[in-house]
Design a protein around this motif. Sequence first.
Motif, PDB file in Angstrom:
ATOM      1  N   LEU A 283     -39.650  -5.169 -32.202  1.00 65.14           N
ATOM      2  CA  LEU A 283     -38.328  -5.433 -31.625  1.00 65.14           C
ATOM      3  C   LEU A 283     -37.337  -5.899 -32.697  1.00 65.14           C
ATOM      4  CD1 LEU A 283     -39.351  -7.139 -28.266  1.00 65.14           C
ATOM      5  CD2 LEU A 283     -38.500  -4.807 -28.607  1.00 65.14           C
ATOM      6  N   LEU A 284     -37.792  -6.764 -33.598  1.00 65.20           N
ATOM      7  CA  LEU A 284     -36.906  -7.234 -34.671  1.00 65.20           C
ATOM      8  C   LEU A 284     -36.555  -6.113 -35.647  1.00 65.20           C
ATOM      9  CD1 LEU A 284     -38.403 -10.769 -35.382  1.00 65.20           C
ATOM     10  CD2 LEU A 284     -36.224 -10.221 -34.259  1.00 65.20           C
ATOM     11  N   ALA A 285     -37.516  -5.263 -35.960  1.00 67.38           N
ATOM     12  CA  ALA A 285     -37.239  -4.139 -36.863  1.00 67.38           C
ATOM     13  C   ALA A 285     -36.217  -3.189 -36.234  1.00 67.38           C
ATOM     14  CB  ALA A 285     -38.526  -3.393 -37.202  1.00 67.38           C
ATOM     15  N   PHE A 286     -36.350  -2.927 -34.942  1.00 65.67           N
ATOM     16  CA  PHE A 286     -35.371  -2.066 -34.279  1.00 65.67           C
ATOM     17  C   PHE A 286     -33.995  -2.728 -34.228  1.00 65.67           C
ATOM     18  CE2 PHE A 286     -38.804   0.641 -32.515  1.00 65.67           C
ATOM     19  CZ  PHE A 286     -38.251   1.868 -32.842  1.00 65.67           C
ATOM     20  N   SER A 287     -33.955  -4.051 -34.085  1.00 61.21           N
ATOM     21  CA  SER A 287     -32.646  -4.719 -34.074  1.00 61.21           C
ATOM     22  C   SER A 287     -31.985  -4.630 -35.456  1.00 61.21           C
ATOM     23  CB  SER A 287     -32.779  -6.178 -33.624  1.00 61.21           C
ATOM     24  OG  SER A 287     -33.403  -6.955 -34.611  1.00 61.21           O
ATOM     25  N   ARG A 288     -32.791  -4.744 -36.522  1.00 61.84           N
ATOM     26  CA  ARG A 288     -32.229  -4.577 -37.872  1.00 61.84           C
ATOM     27  C   ARG A 288     -31.771  -3.140 -38.099  1.00 61.84           C
ATOM     28  NH1 ARG A 288     -34.858  -8.114 -42.717  1.00 61.84           N
ATOM     29  NH2 ARG A 288     -33.797 -10.019 -42.104  1.00 61.84           N
ATOM     30  N   LEU A 289     -32.511  -2.187 -37.563  1.00 62.54           N
ATOM     31  CA  LEU A 289     -32.109  -0.793 -37.675  1.00 62.54           C
ATOM     32  C   LEU A 289     -30.774  -0.572 -36.977  1.00 62.54           C
ATOM     33  CD1 LEU A 289     -32.643   2.124 -38.521  1.00 62.54           C
ATOM     34  CD2 LEU A 289     -33.967   2.397 -36.402  1.00 62.54           C
ATOM     35  N   ALA A 290     -30.614  -1.172 -35.795  1.00 62.07           N
ATOM     36  CA  ALA A 290     -29.346  -1.043 -35.064  1.00 62.07           C
ATOM     37  C   ALA A 290     -28.190  -1.619 -35.877  1.00 62.07           C
ATOM     38  CB  ALA A 290     -29.450  -1.732 -33.708  1.00 62.07           C
ATOM     39  N   ALA A 291     -28.423  -2.749 -36.548  1.00 63.65           N
ATOM     40  CA  ALA A 291     -27.373  -3.354 -37.379  1.00 63.65           C
ATOM     41  C   ALA A 291     -27.019  -2.440 -38.551  1.00 63.65           C
ATOM     42  CB  ALA A 291     -27.834  -4.724 -37.887  1.00 63.65           C
ATOM     43  N   ARG A 292     -28.015  -1.810 -39.142  1.00 65.46           N
ATOM     44  CA  ARG A 292     -27.752  -0.881 -40.252  1.00 65.46           C
ATOM     45  C   ARG A 292     -26.965   0.334 -39.763  1.00 65.46           C
ATOM     46  NH1 ARG A 292     -30.066  -0.576 -45.423  1.00 65.46           N
ATOM     47  NH2 ARG A 292     -30.356  -2.721 -46.065  1.00 65.46           N
ATOM     48  N   ILE A 293     -27.315   0.827 -38.577  1.00 65.22           N
ATOM     49  CA  ILE A 293     -26.594   1.978 -38.018  1.00 65.22           C
ATOM     50  C   ILE A 293     -25.139   1.606 -37.768  1.00 65.22           C
ATOM     51  CG2 ILE A 293     -26.383   3.498 -36.012  1.00 65.22           C
ATOM     52  CD1 ILE A 293     -29.481   3.389 -35.849  1.00 65.22           C
ATOM     53  N   ASP A 294     -24.897   0.410 -37.245  1.00 63.74           N
ATOM     54  CA  ASP A 294     -23.519  -0.034 -37.007  1.00 63.74           C
ATOM     55  C   ASP A 294     -22.735  -0.117 -38.313  1.00 63.74           C
ATOM     56  OD1 ASP A 294     -23.920  -0.148 -34.303  1.00 63.74           O
ATOM     57  OD2 ASP A 294     -24.296  -2.309 -34.260  1.00 63.74           O
ATOM     58  N   ALA A 295     -23.401  -0.537 -39.384  1.00 61.68           N
ATOM     59  CA  ALA A 295     -22.734  -0.610 -40.689  1.00 61.68           C
ATOM     60  C   ALA A 295     -22.363   0.784 -41.187  1.00 61.68           C
ATOM     61  CB  ALA A 295     -23.639  -1.315 -41.692  1.00 61.68           C
ATOM     62  N   VAL A 296     -23.223   1.763 -40.928  1.00 57.65           N
ATOM     63  CA  VAL A 296     -22.971   3.147 -41.360  1.00 57.65           C
ATOM     64  C   VAL A 296     -21.903   3.797 -40.481  1.00 57.65           C
ATOM     65  CG1 VAL A 296     -24.019   5.444 -41.497  1.00 57.65           C
ATOM     66  CG2 VAL A 296     -25.248   3.466 -42.360  1.00 57.65           C
ATOM     67  N   SER A 297     -21.832   3.406 -39.228  1.00 55.47           N
ATOM     68  CA  SER A 297     -20.941   4.082 -38.280  1.00 55.47           C
ATOM     69  C   SER A 297     -19.480   3.990 -38.693  1.00 55.47           C
ATOM     70  CB  SER A 297     -21.132   3.545 -36.870  1.00 55.47           C
ATOM     71  OG  SER A 297     -20.728   2.194 -36.809  1.00 55.47           O
ATOM     72  N   SER A 298     -19.119   2.930 -39.410  1.00 59.30           N
ATOM     73  CA  SER A 298     -17.731   2.834 -39.848  1.00 59.30           C
ATOM     74  C   SER A 298     -17.408   3.867 -40.932  1.00 59.30           C
ATOM     75  CB  SER A 298     -17.435   1.420 -40.357  1.00 59.30           C
ATOM     76  OG  SER A 298     -18.262   1.133 -41.470  1.00 59.30           O
ATOM     77  N   ALA A 299     -18.439   4.301 -41.656  1.00 61.97           N
ATOM     78  CA  ALA A 299     -18.219   5.279 -42.727  1.00 61.97           C
ATOM     79  C   ALA A 299     -18.217   6.714 -42.201  1.00 61.97           C
ATOM     80  CB  ALA A 299     -19.287   5.123 -43.797  1.00 61.97           C
ATOM     81  N   ASP A 300     -19.149   7.040 -41.326  1.00 64.78           N
ATOM     82  CA  ASP A 300     -19.257   8.412 -40.830  1.00 64.78           C
ATOM     83  C   ASP A 300     -19.788   8.385 -39.395  1.00 64.78           C
ATOM     84  OD1 ASP A 300     -19.714  11.094 -40.295  1.00 64.78           O
ATOM     85  OD2 ASP A 300     -20.571  11.497 -42.270  1.00 64.78           O
ATOM     86  N   ALA A 301     -18.908   8.553 -38.436  1.00 66.15           N
ATOM     87  CA  ALA A 301     -19.259   8.435 -37.021  1.00 66.15           C
ATOM     88  C   ALA A 301     -20.275   9.485 -36.585  1.00 66.15           C
ATOM     89  CB  ALA A 301     -18.006   8.524 -36.157  1.00 66.15           C
ATOM     90  N   GLU A 302     -20.153  10.713 -37.087  1.00 65.01           N
ATOM     91  CA  GLU A 302     -21.075  11.781 -36.688  1.00 65.01           C
ATOM     92  C   GLU A 302     -22.501  11.497 -37.164  1.00 65.01           C
ATOM     93  OE1 GLU A 302     -21.627  16.567 -37.340  1.00 65.01           O
ATOM     94  OE2 GLU A 302     -19.619  15.724 -37.424  1.00 65.01           O
ATOM     95  N   VAL A 303     -22.623  11.059 -38.403  1.00 61.89           N
ATOM     96  CA  VAL A 303     -23.949  10.716 -38.934  1.00 61.89           C
ATOM     97  C   VAL A 303     -24.517   9.535 -38.162  1.00 61.89           C
ATOM     98  CG1 VAL A 303     -25.164   9.795 -40.953  1.00 61.89           C
ATOM     99  CG2 VAL A 303     -23.518  11.648 -41.229  1.00 61.89           C
ATOM    100  N   ALA A 304     -23.692   8.551 -37.886  1.00 60.80           N
ATOM    101  CA  ALA A 304     -24.145   7.372 -37.150  1.00 60.80           C
ATOM    102  C   ALA A 304     -24.645   7.757 -35.758  1.00 60.80           C
ATOM    103  CB  ALA A 304     -23.024   6.353 -37.038  1.00 60.80           C
ATOM    104  N   ARG A 305     -23.963   8.672 -35.084  1.00 54.68           N
ATOM    105  CA  ARG A 305     -24.397   9.125 -33.756  1.00 54.68           C
ATOM    106  C   ARG A 305     -25.768   9.797 -33.833  1.00 54.68           C
ATOM    107  NH1 ARG A 305     -19.330  10.220 -32.483  1.00 54.68           N
ATOM    108  NH2 ARG A 305     -19.364  12.277 -33.418  1.00 54.68           N
ATOM    109  N   ALA A 306     -25.966  10.639 -34.832  1.00 54.75           N
ATOM    110  CA  ALA A 306     -27.252  11.331 -34.991  1.00 54.75           C
ATOM    111  C   ALA A 306     -28.374  10.341 -35.304  1.00 54.75           C
ATOM    112  CB  ALA A 306     -27.148  12.385 -36.092  1.00 54.75           C
ATOM    113  N   VAL A 307     -28.086   9.388 -36.170  1.00 55.78           N
ATOM    114  CA  VAL A 307     -29.099   8.384 -36.520  1.00 55.78           C
ATOM    115  C   VAL A 307     -29.398   7.499 -35.315  1.00 55.78           C
ATOM    116  CG1 VAL A 307     -29.570   6.381 -37.983  1.00 55.78           C
ATOM    117  CG2 VAL A 307     -28.535   8.422 -38.965  1.00 55.78           C
ATOM    118  N   ARG A 308     -28.350   7.116 -34.575  1.00 57.50           N
ATOM    119  CA  ARG A 308     -28.551   6.274 -33.382  1.00 57.50           C
ATOM    120  C   ARG A 308     -29.406   7.002 -32.343  1.00 57.50           C
ATOM    121  NH1 ARG A 308     -23.551   4.888 -32.632  1.00 57.50           N
ATOM    122  NH2 ARG A 308     -23.699   2.919 -33.716  1.00 57.50           N
ATOM    123  N   ARG A 309     -29.163   8.296 -32.154  1.00 53.95           N
ATOM    124  CA  ARG A 309     -29.958   9.086 -31.209  1.00 53.95           C
ATOM    125  C   ARG A 309     -31.429   9.113 -31.646  1.00 53.95           C
ATOM    126  NH1 ARG A 309     -26.832  13.085 -30.805  1.00 53.95           N
ATOM    127  NH2 ARG A 309     -27.579  14.245 -32.602  1.00 53.95           N
TER     128      ARG A 309
END
Length: 135
Positions: A70-96
């Motif tokens: 659960l903690l690893a997935f929460s850190r992954l979510a935080a990393r995805i949020d950090a990336v989402s500001s740079a490239d929304a399309e990539v962030a959507r694919a990674v989040r999926r």
Amino acid sequence: FHATLLYVAQKMDEFFENAAIISVFYLLGPVEERAWQALAKALTHIVLLGIGVFCIPEAFCEVHLLVAVLLAFSRLAARIDAVSSADAEVARAVRRSAWQAFALAAAGFGLWLVDSLACSPAVRGLHLHAFGWHF
């Protein structure tokens, strides 16, 4: 490990499952953290985990594994949020992909719980869990 049906082998299986997730957790740490700091934290955690798996298996096997996932997935979510500001399309694919991985992990854990809780003591003597889970 489980297929040997030896206690020490089963605990080693638990240890390596947990150690893998701990490694991912620390790799997904803060970007500004130096690699050697993350490695030192991970190795310290893994050594303590090894002691815990063999001395307090009730807390350090499945409970620690669940919390670590659960903690690893929460850190992954935080990393995805950090990336989402740079490239929304990539962030959507990674989040999926992350949600798919989370769903598969949750389903696997749920099936393990059913297997663990549904096996009667008479059936456990056949060690079907070891054969079914690892083959």
